[in-house]
Structure formats: structure tokens, C-alpha cells
Design a protein around this motif. Sequence first.
Motif, mmCIF file in Angstrom:
data_model
loop_
_atom_site.group_PDB
_atom_site.id
_atom_site.type_symbol
_atom_site.label_atom_id
_atom_site.label_comp_id
_atom_site.label_asym_id
_atom_site.label_seq_id
_atom_site.Cartn_x
_atom_site.Cartn_y
_atom_site.Cartn_z
ATOM 1 N N ASN A 21 -2.697 -11.519 -5.808
ATOM 2 C CA ASN A 21 -4.062 -11.423 -5.287
ATOM 3 C C ASN A 21 -4.124 -11.169 -3.787
ATOM 4 N N SER A 22 -2.985 -10.820 -3.171
ATOM 5 C CA SER A 22 -3.005 -10.473 -1.749
ATOM 6 C C SER A 22 -3.833 -9.206 -1.551
ATOM 7 N N SER A 23 -4.638 -9.180 -0.498
ATOM 8 C CA SER A 23 -5.407 -7.968 -0.219
ATOM 9 C C SER A 23 -4.435 -6.873 0.208
ATOM 10 N N TYR A 24 -4.812 -5.631 0.000
ATOM 11 C CA TYR A 24 -3.884 -4.546 0.302
ATOM 12 C C TYR A 24 -3.753 -4.283 1.792
ATOM 13 N N ALA A 50 6.538 -1.607 -1.267
ATOM 14 C CA ALA A 50 5.293 -2.342 -1.035
ATOM 15 C C ALA A 50 4.324 -1.516 -0.204
ATOM 16 N N LEU A 51 4.859 -0.781 0.755
ATOM 17 C CA LEU A 51 4.028 0.092 1.596
ATOM 18 C C LEU A 51 3.366 1.182 0.742
ATOM 19 N N ALA A 52 4.141 1.740 -0.177
ATOM 20 C CA ALA A 52 3.605 2.780 -1.056
ATOM 21 C C ALA A 52 2.471 2.240 -1.912
ATOM 22 N N GLU A 53 2.670 1.052 -2.478
ATOM 23 C CA GLU A 53 1.659 0.485 -3.365
ATOM 24 C C GLU A 53 0.382 0.129 -2.604
ATOM 25 N N ALA A 54 0.530 -0.411 -1.405
ATOM 26 C CA ALA A 54 -0.659 -0.753 -0.610
ATOM 27 C C ALA A 54 -1.441 0.507 -0.254
ATOM 28 N N TRP A 68 6.811 6.090 -1.110
ATOM 29 C CA TRP A 68 7.613 5.927 -2.330
ATOM 30 C C TRP A 68 8.874 6.793 -2.259
ATOM 31 N N ARG A 69 8.764 7.960 -1.629
ATOM 32 C CA ARG A 69 9.957 8.807 -1.482
ATOM 33 C C ARG A 69 10.979 8.143 -0.549
ATOM 34 N N GLN A 70 10.474 7.513 0.516
ATOM 35 C CA GLN A 70 11.375 6.788 1.413
ATOM 36 C C GLN A 70 12.050 5.642 0.660
ATOM 37 N N SER A 71 11.292 4.960 -0.193
ATOM 38 C CA SER A 71 11.850 3.871 -0.986
ATOM 39 C C SER A 71 12.953 4.385 -1.902
ATOM 40 N N TYR A 72 12.705 5.523 -2.551
ATOM 41 C CA TYR A 72 13.704 6.080 -3.468
ATOM 42 C C TYR A 72 14.974 6.491 -2.704
ATOM 43 N N ARG A 73 14.781 7.174 -1.576
ATOM 44 C CA ARG A 73 15.960 7.615 -0.802
ATOM 45 C C ARG A 73 16.778 6.415 -0.323
ATOM 46 N N SER A 74 16.103 5.379 0.142
ATOM 47 C CA SER A 74 16.821 4.190 0.628
ATOM 48 C C SER A 74 17.540 3.488 -0.521
ATOM 49 N N ALA A 75 16.877 3.436 -1.695
ATOM 50 C CA ALA A 75 17.506 2.812 -2.863
ATOM 51 C C ALA A 75 18.743 3.600 -3.299
ATOM 52 N N GLU A 81 20.237 1.331 -8.729
ATOM 53 C CA GLU A 81 19.429 2.073 -9.687
ATOM 54 C C GLU A 81 18.141 1.343 -10.040
ATOM 55 N N GLY A 82 18.160 0.023 -10.002
ATOM 56 C CA GLY A 82 16.950 -0.743 -10.269
ATOM 57 C C GLY A 82 15.879 -0.467 -9.225
ATOM 58 N N ALA A 83 16.274 -0.457 -7.954
ATOM 59 C CA ALA A 83 15.328 -0.149 -6.879
ATOM 60 C C ALA A 83 14.858 1.301 -6.965
ATOM 61 N N MET A 84 15.741 2.206 -7.390
ATOM 62 C CA MET A 84 15.331 3.596 -7.592
ATOM 63 C C MET A 84 14.275 3.684 -8.693
ATOM 64 N N ALA A 85 14.451 2.899 -9.748
ATOM 65 C CA ALA A 85 13.481 2.896 -10.855
ATOM 66 C C ALA A 85 12.113 2.409 -10.385
ATOM 67 N N TRP A 86 12.111 1.381 -9.544
ATOM 68 C CA TRP A 86 10.832 0.891 -9.013
ATOM 69 C C TRP A 86 10.139 1.976 -8.188
ATOM 70 N N ALA A 87 10.893 2.698 -7.377
ATOM 71 C CA ALA A 87 10.305 3.754 -6.558
ATOM 72 C C ALA A 87 9.719 4.860 -7.435
ATOM 73 N N LEU A 88 10.433 5.203 -8.511
ATOM 74 C CA LEU A 88 9.932 6.239 -9.419
ATOM 75 C C LEU A 88 8.678 5.777 -10.157
ATOM 76 N N TRP A 89 8.631 4.498 -10.497
ATOM 77 C CA TRP A 89 7.397 3.943 -11.083
ATOM 78 C C TRP A 89 6.232 4.123 -10.110
ATOM 79 N N SER A 90 6.459 3.812 -8.837
ATOM 80 C CA SER A 90 5.404 3.953 -7.829
ATOM 81 C C SER A 90 4.987 5.418 -7.692
ATOM 82 N N GLY A 91 5.969 6.315 -7.635
ATOM 83 C CA GLY A 91 5.662 7.734 -7.517
ATOM 84 C C GLY A 91 4.930 8.268 -8.729
#
Length: 342
Positions: A21-24, A50-54, A68-75, A81-91
Motif C-alpha cells: 500500500n505504499s504510494s507510488y 521498483a523504479l519501473a513499477e512506480a 525495466w530495461r536497466q533492471s534487465y541489463r543489470s540482472a 535469471e530470477g531478477a531477469m524474469a522480474w524485469a521482463l514481467w515489468s516490461g
Amino acid sequence: MHGKAFAPEYQGELGTALGVNSSYEEVLTAADRALSQADTALERARAALALAEANRRLGQVDDAGAAWRQSYRSARVAGDEGAMAWALWSGGTLARQCGQLRLARRLLTWGVALAADSGERLAHGYALAGLAETGRIQGDYAAVAALHEQLLEQGRAHGEARHMVWAMSGIAQMRRNTGDYTEALELFEECVRIAAEAQDARGRAWSLRGVADVLSLRGETERALALLSEAEVICRSMDLASALAYNHKMRGNVLFRHGSYEAAREMYAVALEEFDVMREPRGVALARLGLVKSRARLGRDRSETLAELAELEGDFARIGLRHARETAVAFREEMTAGLRVA
């Protein structure tokens, strides 16, 4: 049984600082700070997610896309691969919000595969839920009905309230669109109850909108409008820009069904402006359809109405919104039937 709702998209230190319930605006500030202080590629991936989702929830689609692209590249640099999957979900979720449904399915399918390979159960469930919602929005009910049921069972098995609400509300929407209002109402009301018990304000706001929709279809206008007002308070308190725009679009629907065409026109215009700012083509097209129908009822020239309906039918076909296109076609046939009678 289910527990309190949580937000697994906020990971690492952000998972401790932020909740469902945190505000974006709060998420944006915390994620910016975490990204600037990150020492490892995995920390950068989590902060950028988190930045992508907000940014996505606030309707800032360019910033969300970059994040989200920055998240994927960093992952990928971190080899996680788990962090890459989260980034792809966001994208994939962003692509769906922007009306790019084919891209959404591609990214989410890739996210499902990476999550499965890495054993990242929550990312796997979120990506599957994204695929199910994308298919439902496209009107491909036969393909995604079983997936919604599978997700609901997974949510129940692990006591995950958000997954239960997502899956159940998707099933309810399909029931509503195929005319089974009784079951749709029961499912939406169950979603409201689960979200309230799990302290998931966002899920409660979306579910209240579903209840209001079905009540309106049954002629209970005042109750529907009251529920939308309740949901609007939640949307504003959490900076839920997209949910607020859809709430306003639904208020237009309720007023239109009631025959309050001038008030409906005003609400559709508000929603259209909000969707325009967010560059959300699905919402833009739906709000425009409401405006066309309202103006037609208020006496707009029939040829202008038919021309805009034809344009909207093309938009719905391009985006892949089967149910919305059927609605536009039905209204066009109503207008041309009146012309033939005249």
C-alpha cells in the motif's frame, strides 16, 4: 486461507522499506535513492525494477521503459535469471498498458521461461498472471480461462491474496462479458472481501470497480456510483493514475447506462484526458467510444458518429481488443438500423 498481501516486486532493502500500500511517489523516492546507493549489479536490478513499477503506475511510460530495461541489463550482468524474469514481467506489463499486446505476450512468455528455469516461483506466477490478463483483454477467453483457474489454485495453495484477487477478478470479468452477471458479481464481491482482509488497498479499488460495473448493468446506479467514489479515494491516496482513469471511465459507463448522457460525456472526457497524459491507447480508445456514444445520444450528426465509430473499430482491431470492437460494432449497427428505419 490467505495471509496479508505483500509486494514481492520490491526486493532487497526496498522490500523492508515498502509495502503493497505504499504510494507510488514514495516508491519512486525510495527506488531512486536505492539505485544511487547500489553497490552491485543485483542491487541495481532490484532498485530499477521498483523504479519501473512506480513510473508505470504513475503513467510515466518513458521512464518506466528505461527503468525495466536497466533492471534487465543489470540482472544479466549479475547472472541472475530470477531478477531477469522480474524485469521482463515489468516490461511485459508496461507493453500491455501501452496497448502493445503482442510485445507484452512475448516478454511475459520469456519471463515465464526464465522464472521456471531459475526456480523463481513468485516471478513465474506474476508473469503467468500477466499472460492471462493479456489474453483476457484481447478477448481470447478459451485460451486463458484454464490459466486463470490454475493461478487461482496456486494463490490458494500458497495463501497469496494478490494472486487470488487477480485470478478471481479475471474470471469475473470473463463471466461479466459473456452475460453471467450473477456469478460475476459474486466473484467480484469475494475479491473485495479478500483484498480488504489482506489489507490490499489497490486490489480492493480494482475489485470495487468490478462490483460497480455489474451492479450498474443490473440497474443499481446509486450503489454503483457510491462504490466508485469509495474506490476513487483509494486511487488518489496511492497515486494510482491508471486505476483512477479507469474508475472515471467506468463512472461514465454507469451514467450512460442510466441515461445521464451529458454527465457521462463529461466523465468520459475526463478519463480521455487522463489516458492521453499516460499514453495508454487502450484507455484512450475506450474513453473515445464512450464519448462517441454519449454525443450520439445527445443529438450529434449521425454521419460524424459513424465515421468515428469506423475509426475506433480499426483502433480496437489494431490493439487486439475483441470485446471492445464488438461493442463498437453493435452500436454502429444500432445507428445504421435507425437510419434504415428513417
